[in-house]
Design a protein around this motif. Structure first.
Motif, PDB file in Angstrom:
ATOM      1  N   ILE A  85       0.807  -1.221   0.000  1.00 34.27           N
ATOM      2  CA  ILE A  85       0.000   0.000   0.000  1.00 34.27           C
ATOM      3  C   ILE A  85       0.840   1.271   0.000  1.00 34.27           C
ATOM      4  N   GLY A  86       2.155   1.132  -0.154  1.00 38.74           N
ATOM      5  CA  GLY A  86       3.040   2.294  -0.128  1.00 38.74           C
ATOM      6  C   GLY A  86       2.740   3.326  -1.197  1.00 38.74           C
ATOM      7  N   SER A  87       2.237   2.898  -2.346  1.00 34.02           N
ATOM      8  CA  SER A  87       2.001   3.844  -3.441  1.00 34.02           C
ATOM      9  C   SER A  87       0.590   4.447  -3.424  1.00 34.02           C
ATOM     10  N   TYR A  88      -0.272   3.993  -2.505  1.00 30.51           N
ATOM     11  CA  TYR A  88      -1.634   4.501  -2.446  1.00 30.51           C
ATOM     12  C   TYR A  88      -1.727   5.702  -1.508  1.00 30.51           C
ATOM     13  N   GLY A  89      -2.668   6.575  -1.773  1.00 36.52           N
ATOM     14  CA  GLY A  89      -2.918   7.718  -0.896  1.00 36.52           C
ATOM     15  C   GLY A  89      -3.733   7.298   0.314  1.00 36.52           C
ATOM     16  N   ASP A  90      -3.715   8.159   1.328  1.00 37.33           N
ATOM     17  CA  ASP A  90      -4.437   7.856   2.566  1.00 37.33           C
ATOM     18  C   ASP A  90      -5.927   7.666   2.324  1.00 37.33           C
ATOM     19  N   ALA A  91      -6.512   8.432   1.414  1.00 36.67           N
ATOM     20  CA  ALA A  91      -7.947   8.308   1.142  1.00 36.67           C
ATOM     21  C   ALA A  91      -8.254   6.933   0.549  1.00 36.67           C
ATOM     22  N   ASP A  92      -7.405   6.458  -0.368  1.00 36.87           N
ATOM     23  CA  ASP A  92      -7.613   5.132  -0.958  1.00 36.87           C
ATOM     24  C   ASP A  92      -7.478   4.037   0.097  1.00 36.87           C
ATOM     25  N   ILE A  93      -6.469   4.169   0.949  1.00 34.28           N
ATOM     26  CA  ILE A  93      -6.261   3.170   2.003  1.00 34.28           C
ATOM     27  C   ILE A  93      -7.425   3.193   2.979  1.00 34.28           C
ATOM     28  N   GLY A  94      -7.884   4.381   3.318  1.00 32.69           N
ATOM     29  CA  GLY A  94      -9.025   4.507   4.234  1.00 32.69           C
ATOM     30  C   GLY A  94     -10.278   3.871   3.663  1.00 32.69           C
ATOM     31  N   ALA A  95     -10.529   4.064   2.370  1.00 33.14           N
ATOM     32  CA  ALA A  95     -11.710   3.467   1.734  1.00 33.14           C
ATOM     33  C   ALA A  95     -11.595   1.944   1.738  1.00 33.14           C
ATOM     34  N   ALA A  96     -10.399   1.427   1.439  1.00 33.38           N
ATOM     35  CA  ALA A  96     -10.196  -0.025   1.447  1.00 33.38           C
ATOM     36  C   ALA A  96     -10.335  -0.575   2.869  1.00 33.38           C
ATOM     37  N   ALA A  97      -9.783   0.132   3.847  1.00 27.29           N
ATOM     38  CA  ALA A  97      -9.870  -0.318   5.234  1.00 27.29           C
ATOM     39  C   ALA A  97     -11.324  -0.367   5.700  1.00 27.29           C
ATOM     40  N   ARG A  98     -12.142   0.582   5.226  1.00 26.24           N
ATOM     41  CA  ARG A  98     -13.560   0.582   5.599  1.00 26.24           C
ATOM     42  C   ARG A  98     -14.257  -0.682   5.077  1.00 26.24           C
ATOM     43  N   LEU A  99     -13.957  -1.082   3.835  1.00 29.12           N
ATOM     44  CA  LEU A  99     -14.549  -2.300   3.272  1.00 29.12           C
ATOM     45  C   LEU A  99     -14.074  -3.551   4.026  1.00 29.12           C
ATOM     46  N   VAL A 100     -12.775  -3.599   4.337  1.00 33.13           N
ATOM     47  CA  VAL A 100     -12.233  -4.739   5.087  1.00 33.13           C
ATOM     48  C   VAL A 100     -12.869  -4.798   6.476  1.00 33.13           C
ATOM     49  N   HIS A 101     -12.994  -3.644   7.133  1.00 35.71           N
ATOM     50  CA  HIS A 101     -13.606  -3.584   8.460  1.00 35.71           C
ATOM     51  C   HIS A 101     -15.040  -4.114   8.425  1.00 35.71           C
ATOM     52  N   GLU A 102     -15.824  -3.650   7.468  1.00 34.53           N
ATOM     53  CA  GLU A 102     -17.221  -4.091   7.369  1.00 34.53           C
ATOM     54  C   GLU A 102     -17.313  -5.592   7.128  1.00 34.53           C
ATOM     55  N   GLY A 103     -16.457  -6.120   6.249  1.00 35.85           N
ATOM     56  CA  GLY A 103     -16.480  -7.552   5.967  1.00 35.85           C
ATOM     57  C   GLY A 103     -16.039  -8.391   7.156  1.00 35.85           C
ATOM     58  N   CYS A 104     -14.990  -7.959   7.854  1.00 37.86           N
ATOM     59  CA  CYS A 104     -14.529  -8.681   9.042  1.00 37.86           C
ATOM     60  C   CYS A 104     -15.616  -8.687  10.115  1.00 37.86           C
ATOM     61  N   ARG A 105     -16.239  -7.543  10.299  1.00 32.51           N
ATOM     62  CA  ARG A 105     -17.301  -7.441  11.305  1.00 32.51           C
ATOM     63  C   ARG A 105     -18.459  -8.374  10.962  1.00 32.51           C
ATOM     64  N   LYS A 106     -18.831  -8.417   9.684  1.00 31.53           N
ATOM     65  CA  LYS A 106     -19.917  -9.305   9.247  1.00 31.53           C
ATOM     66  C   LYS A 106     -19.557 -10.764   9.516  1.00 31.53           C
ATOM     67  N   ALA A 107     -18.340 -11.174   9.159  1.00 33.55           N
ATOM     68  CA  ALA A 107     -17.917 -12.562   9.351  1.00 33.55           C
ATOM     69  C   ALA A 107     -17.886 -12.920  10.839  1.00 33.55           C
ATOM     70  N   LEU A 108     -17.344 -12.041  11.668  1.00 33.71           N
ATOM     71  CA  LEU A 108     -17.276 -12.328  13.104  1.00 33.71           C
ATOM     72  C   LEU A 108     -18.665 -12.428  13.719  1.00 33.71           C
ATOM     73  N   ARG A 109     -19.540 -11.516  13.364  1.00 36.90           N
ATOM     74  CA  ARG A 109     -20.891 -11.537  13.950  1.00 36.90           C
ATOM     75  C   ARG A 109     -21.709 -12.727  13.466  1.00 36.90           C
ATOM     76  N   GLU A 110     -21.444 -13.182  12.240  1.00 35.90           N
ATOM     77  CA  GLU A 110     -22.174 -14.336  11.712  1.00 35.90           C
ATOM     78  C   GLU A 110     -21.730 -15.640  12.370  1.00 35.90           C
ATOM     79  N   HIS A 111     -20.459 -15.744  12.737  1.00 35.84           N
ATOM     80  CA  HIS A 111     -19.922 -17.028  13.200  1.00 35.84           C
ATOM     81  C   HIS A 111     -19.533 -17.075  14.675  1.00 35.84           C
ATOM     82  N   PHE A 112     -19.596 -15.936  15.370  1.00 33.96           N
ATOM     83  CA  PHE A 112     -19.221 -15.894  16.784  1.00 33.96           C
ATOM     84  C   PHE A 112     -20.177 -14.996  17.554  1.00 33.96           C
ATOM     85  N   THR A 113     -20.381 -15.314  18.827  1.00 31.35           N
ATOM     86  CA  THR A 113     -21.017 -14.384  19.751  1.00 31.35           C
ATOM     87  C   THR A 113     -19.900 -13.900  20.658  1.00 31.35           C
TER      88      THR A 113
END
Length: 184
Positions: A85-113
């Motif tokens: 991610i060295g060549s990406y801007g902070d806005a691009d990294i932030g947008a990607a991190a938001r998608l990863v965060h949402e997906g991780c949260r969905k997976a954890l909530r679906e399979h764990f309490t």
């Protein structure tokens, strides 16, 4: 029955270890002296019972690999972590991190309490009684003396109450956490 055919190197190792133990332990030295003089060894004083050694469980990697696969499928976590991610801007990294965060949260909530270990808000003052659960609470900072301890919650902790991972077939290869995709 004691071993009577002890090799030279075993005897040498025993002699060196015994030498240093005699120098360091006065009671051990006295016992060796009694044995050399032909006296019977003195029975050791009864020891206070000690806590049983913890049992080390051997776990297979399948559940961890399955969770990694779920995080990849829902959040593209491995793709994100393996990307340079060295060549990406902070806005691009932030947008990607938001998608990863949402997906991780969905997976954890679906399979764990998952619930907090402590219900109080971070920063709250608490007092821990003598019988607090040291497996669920880690003391940090200036830890001296005995309970009760008073301090502030710096992290509430997390505890898994339920796991709902999908069942695996015998032919499933858990090491393939994301199959390669070939577009035709």
């Amino acid at each position: 029955m004691p071993e009577t055919n002890v090799s030279f190197f075993s005897r040498l190792s025993l002699a060196i270890g015994t030498f240093f133990t005699i120098l360091a332990d006065r009671e051990f030295a006295a016992g060796v002296l009694r044995l050399r003089e032909g006296a019977a060894p003195v029975a050791a004083a009864p020891q206070a019972p000690t806590a049983a050694a913890p049992v080390i469980k051997d776990t297979g990697p399948d559940a961890a690999l399955q969770l990694l696969g779920l995080l990849q499928r829902e959040a593209r976590l491995i793709d994100f972590v393996e990307e340079d991610i060295g060549s990406y801007g902070d806005a691009d990294i932030g947008a990607a991190a938001r998608l990863v965060h949402e997906g991780c949260r969905k997976a954890l909530r679906e399979h764990f309490t998952i619930r907090p270990v402590r219900e109080e808000a971070e920063g709250s003052r608490v007092t821990l009684a003598e019988n607090f659960d040291a497996k669920a609470i880690r003391l940090t900072g200036n830890v001296v003396g005995k309970p009760p301890f008073s301090g502030s919650i710096s992290h509430r902790g997390w505890r898994v109450e339920d796991v709902r991972l999908p069942k695996l077939t015998g032919s499933h290869d858990a090491t393939v956490i994301a199959p390669a995709e070939i577009e035709l």
